[in-house]
Design a protein around this motif. Structure first.
Motif, PDB file in Angstrom:
ATOM      1  N   ILE A 173       0.846  -1.187   0.000  1.00 26.42           N
ATOM      2  CA  ILE A 173       0.000   0.000   0.000  1.00 26.42           C
ATOM      3  C   ILE A 173       0.887   1.244   0.000  1.00 26.42           C
ATOM      4  O   ILE A 173       1.722   1.419   0.879  1.00 26.42           O
ATOM      5  N   GLN A 189      -6.172  -2.248   1.707  1.00 25.70           N
ATOM      6  CA  GLN A 189      -5.972  -2.660   0.324  1.00 25.70           C
ATOM      7  C   GLN A 189      -7.150  -2.245  -0.545  1.00 25.70           C
ATOM      8  O   GLN A 189      -6.984  -1.885  -1.699  1.00 25.70           O
ATOM      9  N   GLY A 206      -6.736   1.734  -0.976  1.00 28.18           N
ATOM     10  CA  GLY A 206      -5.395   2.277  -1.159  1.00 28.18           C
ATOM     11  C   GLY A 206      -4.830   2.058  -2.542  1.00 28.18           C
ATOM     12  O   GLY A 206      -5.322   1.248  -3.323  1.00 28.18           O
ATOM     13  N   LEU A 231      -1.964   0.542  -4.646  1.00 26.96           N
ATOM     14  CA  LEU A 231      -1.117  -0.626  -4.427  1.00 26.96           C
ATOM     15  C   LEU A 231      -0.041  -0.750  -5.487  1.00 26.96           C
ATOM     16  O   LEU A 231      -0.290  -0.475  -6.659  1.00 26.96           O
TER      17      LEU A 231
END
Length: 148
Positions: free
Chosen positions: A4, A10, A13, A15
């Motif tokens: 992240i 996750q 965010g 990634l």
């Protein structure tokens, strides 16, 4: 699972996920995204865009689209800005830094090309292109770090 870069979980965010590049004597195989991965939301369309060396495109904010960005040819730096945290992160993709950048809706994004003659970006998008679901603003709206 990806790292992240901005966000708290996750699901909300940005990634960065390392990808496999498999050497083959007649031409390498580049992984991009599997339906079984956590970054996979749904499939809308896949498209390629190019960015000229030493040029920057952006800023754009998608309101519904999840972007899964991969650079199979050339190198590009992506700038992702979170207005809520007033924070911008940058990540360079391509070449030895072969990875996927997953950007959920609500983040501002711009990107800069590094190599001649071509920097090719693949977006595996969660929805089909809809010109009414994205907002564009001039590059000077947010600080873009200098690229080499």
């Amino acid at each position: 699972m990806g790292k992240i870069l901005i966000g708290e979980t996750q699901s909300d965010g940005v990634l960065l996920t390392p990808l496999r590049r498999i050497h083959h004597p007649k031409g390498d195989i580049y992984h991009a995204l599997k339906a079984s991965e956590g970054a996979f939301e749904q499939f809308g369309e896949a498209y390629f865009t190019t960015i000229t060396a030493n040029e920057t495109k952006g800023w754009k904010q998608h309101t519904r689209m999840v972007m899964n960005l991969v650079v199979p040819v050339g190198r590009a730096t992506f700038f992702v800005h979170c207005e809520r945290r007033d924070r911008t992160v940058s990540v360079e993709l391509g070449g030895e830094d072969y990875a996927r950048l997953t950007v959920p809706p609500g983040y501002w994004m711009a990107f800069h090309g590094h190599q001649n003659p071509l920097n090719l970006v693949l977006n595996i998008a969660s929805i089909e292109h809809d010109p009414d679901e994205a907002v564009d603003v001039p590059l000077d709206r947010f600080q873009v770090p200098k690229c080499p």
